[in-house]
Design a protein around this motif. Structure first.
Motif, PDB file in Angstrom:
ATOM      1  N   MET A  66       0.841  -1.207   0.000  1.00  0.00           N
ATOM      2  CA  MET A  66       0.000   0.000   0.000  1.00  0.00           C
ATOM      3  C   MET A  66       0.871   1.251   0.000  1.00  0.00           C
ATOM      4  SD  MET A  66      -3.151   0.821  -0.112  1.00  0.00           S
ATOM      5  CE  MET A  66      -4.221   2.213   0.114  1.00  0.00           C
ATOM      6  N   ILE A  67       0.403   2.272  -0.613  1.00  0.00           N
ATOM      7  CA  ILE A  67       1.147   3.531  -0.706  1.00  0.00           C
ATOM      8  C   ILE A  67       1.345   4.154   0.676  1.00  0.00           C
ATOM      9  CG2 ILE A  67       0.799   5.951  -1.375  1.00  0.00           C
ATOM     10  CD1 ILE A  67       0.188   5.177  -4.071  1.00  0.00           C
ATOM     11  N   ASP A  68       2.511   4.752   0.877  1.00  0.00           N
ATOM     12  CA  ASP A  68       2.810   5.500   2.093  1.00  0.00           C
ATOM     13  C   ASP A  68       2.268   6.916   1.923  1.00  0.00           C
ATOM     14  OD1 ASP A  68       3.814   6.733   4.319  1.00  0.00           O
ATOM     15  OD2 ASP A  68       5.912   6.652   3.680  1.00  0.00           O
ATOM     16  N   PHE A  69       1.217   7.252   2.672  1.00  0.00           N
ATOM     17  CA  PHE A  69       0.584   8.564   2.533  1.00  0.00           C
ATOM     18  C   PHE A  69       1.210   9.632   3.429  1.00  0.00           C
ATOM     19  CE2 PHE A  69      -3.271   5.809   1.545  1.00  0.00           C
ATOM     20  CZ  PHE A  69      -3.131   5.970   0.176  1.00  0.00           C
ATOM     21  N   GLU A  70       2.150   9.252   4.279  1.00  0.00           N
ATOM     22  CA  GLU A  70       2.707  10.217   5.228  1.00  0.00           C
ATOM     23  C   GLU A  70       3.387  11.419   4.559  1.00  0.00           C
ATOM     24  OE1 GLU A  70       2.219  10.472   8.342  1.00  0.00           O
ATOM     25  OE2 GLU A  70       1.289   8.526   8.794  1.00  0.00           O
ATOM     26  N   PRO A  71       4.194  11.233   3.484  1.00  0.00           N
ATOM     27  CA  PRO A  71       4.789  12.409   2.839  1.00  0.00           C
ATOM     28  C   PRO A  71       3.732  13.362   2.283  1.00  0.00           C
ATOM     29  CG  PRO A  71       5.925  10.403   2.180  1.00  0.00           C
ATOM     30  CD  PRO A  71       4.699   9.972   2.917  1.00  0.00           C
ATOM     31  N   TRP A  72       2.683  12.819   1.723  1.00  0.00           N
ATOM     32  CA  TRP A  72       1.586  13.628   1.193  1.00  0.00           C
ATOM     33  C   TRP A  72       0.877  14.356   2.327  1.00  0.00           C
ATOM     34  CZ3 TRP A  72      -0.386  16.417  -2.291  1.00  0.00           C
ATOM     35  CH2 TRP A  72      -1.766  16.557  -2.501  1.00  0.00           C
ATOM     36  N   ASP A  73       0.667  13.669   3.428  1.00  0.00           N
ATOM     37  CA  ASP A  73       0.023  14.263   4.594  1.00  0.00           C
ATOM     38  C   ASP A  73       0.824  15.459   5.104  1.00  0.00           C
ATOM     39  OD1 ASP A  73      -2.080  13.950   6.806  1.00  0.00           O
ATOM     40  OD2 ASP A  73      -0.222  13.866   7.967  1.00  0.00           O
ATOM     41  N   LEU A 116       2.892  17.393   3.445  1.00  0.00           N
ATOM     42  CA  LEU A 116       2.801  18.506   2.491  1.00  0.00           C
ATOM     43  C   LEU A 116       1.478  19.260   2.644  1.00  0.00           C
ATOM     44  CD1 LEU A 116       4.278  16.779  -0.683  1.00  0.00           C
ATOM     45  CD2 LEU A 116       5.293  18.718   0.549  1.00  0.00           C
ATOM     46  N   LEU A 117       0.397  18.521   2.779  1.00  0.00           N
ATOM     47  CA  LEU A 117      -0.911  19.158   2.927  1.00  0.00           C
ATOM     48  C   LEU A 117      -0.970  19.975   4.220  1.00  0.00           C
ATOM     49  CD1 LEU A 117      -3.197  16.214   1.751  1.00  0.00           C
ATOM     50  CD2 LEU A 117      -2.797  18.368   0.540  1.00  0.00           C
ATOM     51  N   ARG A 118      -0.426  19.438   5.291  1.00  0.00           N
ATOM     52  CA  ARG A 118      -0.454  20.163   6.560  1.00  0.00           C
ATOM     53  C   ARG A 118       0.398  21.430   6.502  1.00  0.00           C
ATOM     54  NH1 ARG A 118      -3.028  17.319  10.355  1.00  0.00           N
ATOM     55  NH2 ARG A 118      -3.349  15.090   9.989  1.00  0.00           N
ATOM     56  N   GLN A 119       1.404  21.414   5.654  1.00  0.00           N
ATOM     57  CA  GLN A 119       2.291  22.576   5.549  1.00  0.00           C
ATOM     58  C   GLN A 119       1.724  23.673   4.660  1.00  0.00           C
ATOM     59  OE1 GLN A 119       6.314  21.527   4.552  1.00  0.00           O
ATOM     60  NE2 GLN A 119       7.002  23.651   4.360  1.00  0.00           N
ATOM     61  N   TYR A 120       1.027  23.284   3.583  1.00  0.00           N
ATOM     62  CA  TYR A 120       0.665  24.281   2.572  1.00  0.00           C
ATOM     63  C   TYR A 120      -0.841  24.538   2.400  1.00  0.00           C
ATOM     64  CZ  TYR A 120       5.564  23.953   1.234  1.00  0.00           C
ATOM     65  OH  TYR A 120       6.941  23.984   1.245  1.00  0.00           O
ATOM     66  N   ILE A 121      -1.692  23.848   3.152  1.00  0.00           N
ATOM     67  CA  ILE A 121      -3.137  24.070   3.055  1.00  0.00           C
ATOM     68  C   ILE A 121      -3.626  24.718   4.339  1.00  0.00           C
ATOM     69  CG2 ILE A 121      -5.370  23.016   2.525  1.00  0.00           C
ATOM     70  CD1 ILE A 121      -3.190  22.520   0.408  1.00  0.00           C
ATOM     71  N   ASP A 122      -4.425  25.787   4.221  1.00  0.00           N
ATOM     72  CA  ASP A 122      -4.963  26.415   5.428  1.00  0.00           C
ATOM     73  C   ASP A 122      -6.342  25.830   5.762  1.00  0.00           C
ATOM     74  OD1 ASP A 122      -6.839  27.642   3.754  1.00  0.00           O
ATOM     75  OD2 ASP A 122      -5.859  29.592   3.784  1.00  0.00           O
ATOM     76  N   GLN A 123      -6.950  26.335   6.823  1.00  0.00           N
ATOM     77  CA  GLN A 123      -8.235  25.792   7.290  1.00  0.00           C
ATOM     78  C   GLN A 123      -9.391  26.132   6.360  1.00  0.00           C
ATOM     79  OE1 GLN A 123      -8.619  23.607   9.877  1.00  0.00           O
ATOM     80  NE2 GLN A 123      -6.391  23.651   9.704  1.00  0.00           N
ATOM     81  N   TRP A 170       4.760  26.736  -1.907  1.00  0.00           N
ATOM     82  CA  TRP A 170       4.967  25.330  -2.282  1.00  0.00           C
ATOM     83  C   TRP A 170       5.888  25.238  -3.494  1.00  0.00           C
ATOM     84  CZ3 TRP A 170       0.308  21.529  -1.610  1.00  0.00           C
ATOM     85  CH2 TRP A 170       0.761  20.206  -1.704  1.00  0.00           C
ATOM     86  N   LYS A 171       5.621  26.070  -4.504  1.00  0.00           N
ATOM     87  CA  LYS A 171       6.443  26.019  -5.723  1.00  0.00           C
ATOM     88  C   LYS A 171       7.861  26.512  -5.448  1.00  0.00           C
ATOM     89  CE  LYS A 171       6.395  26.785 -10.647  1.00  0.00           C
ATOM     90  NZ  LYS A 171       5.517  26.880 -11.822  1.00  0.00           N
ATOM     91  N   LYS A 172       7.995  27.469  -4.560  1.00  0.00           N
ATOM     92  CA  LYS A 172       9.317  28.015  -4.247  1.00  0.00           C
ATOM     93  C   LYS A 172      10.137  27.043  -3.412  1.00  0.00           C
ATOM     94  CE  LYS A 172      11.531  31.934  -1.911  1.00  0.00           C
ATOM     95  NZ  LYS A 172      11.285  33.195  -1.144  1.00  0.00           N
ATOM     96  N   GLU A 173       9.481  26.391  -2.439  1.00  0.00           N
ATOM     97  CA  GLU A 173      10.211  25.583  -1.462  1.00  0.00           C
ATOM     98  C   GLU A 173      10.343  24.107  -1.838  1.00  0.00           C
ATOM     99  OE1 GLU A 173       8.465  28.414   2.152  1.00  0.00           O
ATOM    100  OE2 GLU A 173       7.883  26.295   2.009  1.00  0.00           O
ATOM    101  N   GLN A 174       9.272  23.519  -2.372  1.00  0.00           N
ATOM    102  CA  GLN A 174       9.286  22.073  -2.641  1.00  0.00           C
ATOM    103  C   GLN A 174       8.550  21.744  -3.940  1.00  0.00           C
ATOM    104  OE1 GLN A 174       9.002  19.397   0.896  1.00  0.00           O
ATOM    105  NE2 GLN A 174       8.017  21.151   1.876  1.00  0.00           N
ATOM    106  N   ARG A 234      -8.869  19.297   2.238  1.00  0.00           N
ATOM    107  CA  ARG A 234      -8.505  18.893   3.604  1.00  0.00           C
ATOM    108  C   ARG A 234      -7.005  19.119   3.817  1.00  0.00           C
ATOM    109  NH1 ARG A 234      -9.959  15.358   7.873  1.00  0.00           N
ATOM    110  NH2 ARG A 234     -12.081  15.228   7.078  1.00  0.00           N
ATOM    111  N   SER A 235      -6.651  19.665   4.985  1.00  0.00           N
ATOM    112  CA  SER A 235      -5.230  19.918   5.282  1.00  0.00           C
ATOM    113  C   SER A 235      -4.599  18.678   5.915  1.00  0.00           C
ATOM    114  CB  SER A 235      -5.079  21.124   6.206  1.00  0.00           C
ATOM    115  OG  SER A 235      -5.840  20.938   7.384  1.00  0.00           O
TER     116      SER A 235
END
Length: 234
Positions: free
Chosen positions: A1-8, A10-17, A26-30, A143-144
């Motif tokens: 099964m895919i490891d979703f932790e890296p995606w998680d 990224l979302l927590r870092q770049y998505i607001d509430q 996001w484009k500048k940093e990663q 969802r963040s």
């Protein structure tokens, strides 16, 4: 099964509430982070007979990751619906969803194939319409955090309740007795009618306020905002 932790992460870092994406940061940093994550996972063996909760989490995450990665490649843009001399370019808009540009598990996918063939036809889960995001303001709030198999049903329920109780998406006017709805509830009407007798009754089951909604309630659909779901860094 895919490891979703890296995606998680990224979302927590770049998505607001508010579900807005900080594409600039996001484009500048990663800029390659999503592509690197997907590339590291794409050759994993996928068992189509895995349980539905695993598939739900998998394909919702992939749909949103593919969408955001495409926006990051093209950013800055104002919308996934481009204009030529002020006129919507519908061919380019459809191509965004129909092109088989995403390679995974030895096969090429389009956003349309993931949505229609897998999430809608195979998995038969209408709440995915409040989770998958086409990078527009009119879409559900992104969802963040990632979806995980052991939480996905609860997450989808939360997403649906957040959508139905957001007056920008759904609101009821007591004076005119009119239910104003996001057009997602019109475009995918048949999906919701598989689990509820009418659209107003489907909505009512998720509302915090018990409005007198029934099959005969008047519905008016709101204009859909195709502008990019972006957050401008301060």
């Amino acid at each position: 099964m895919i490891d979703f932790e890296p995606w998680d992460r990224l979302l927590r870092q770049y998505i607001d509430q508010q579900g807005r994406v900080d594409y600039i940061a996001w484009k500048k940093e990663q800029p390659q982070a999503i592509a690197d994550w997907l590339s590291s996972q794409k050759n994993l063996a996928f068992k189509s007979n895995s349980n539905n909760l695993e598939e739900l989490a998998l394909w919702i995450n992939l749909y949103n990751a593919f969408t955001i990665s495409t926006i990051l490649e093209r950013y800055p843009i104002e919308s996934i619906r481009p204009r030529i001399l002020g006129i919507p370019n519908w061919l380019a808009f459809l191509w965004f969803f129909q092109r088989r540009a995403y390679y995974m598990f030895g096969e090429s996918y389009s956003l349309a194939k993931i949505e229609n063939s897998i999430l809608r036809e195979k998995l038969q889960e209408p709440r995915i319409h409040f989770a998958i995001v086409c990078a527009s303001v009119g879409c559900p709030l992104l969802r963040s955090g990632a979806y995980f198999p052991e939480q996905v049903i609860q997450q989808l329920d939360e997403d649906t309740r957040r959508f139905m109780n957001n007056p920008e998406k759904v609101r009821y006017d007591m004076e005119s007795k009119t239910l104003y709805c996001n057009k997602i509830l019109k475009w995918y009407r048949q999906d919701f009618l598989k689990v509820a007798p009418s659209i107003p009754e489907y909505i009512r089951s998720y509302l915090k306020t018990d409005y007198p909604l029934n099959a005969s309630t008047r519905i008016s659909y709101l204009d859909y905002d195709w502008s990019l779901n972006q957050r401008i860094s301060s």
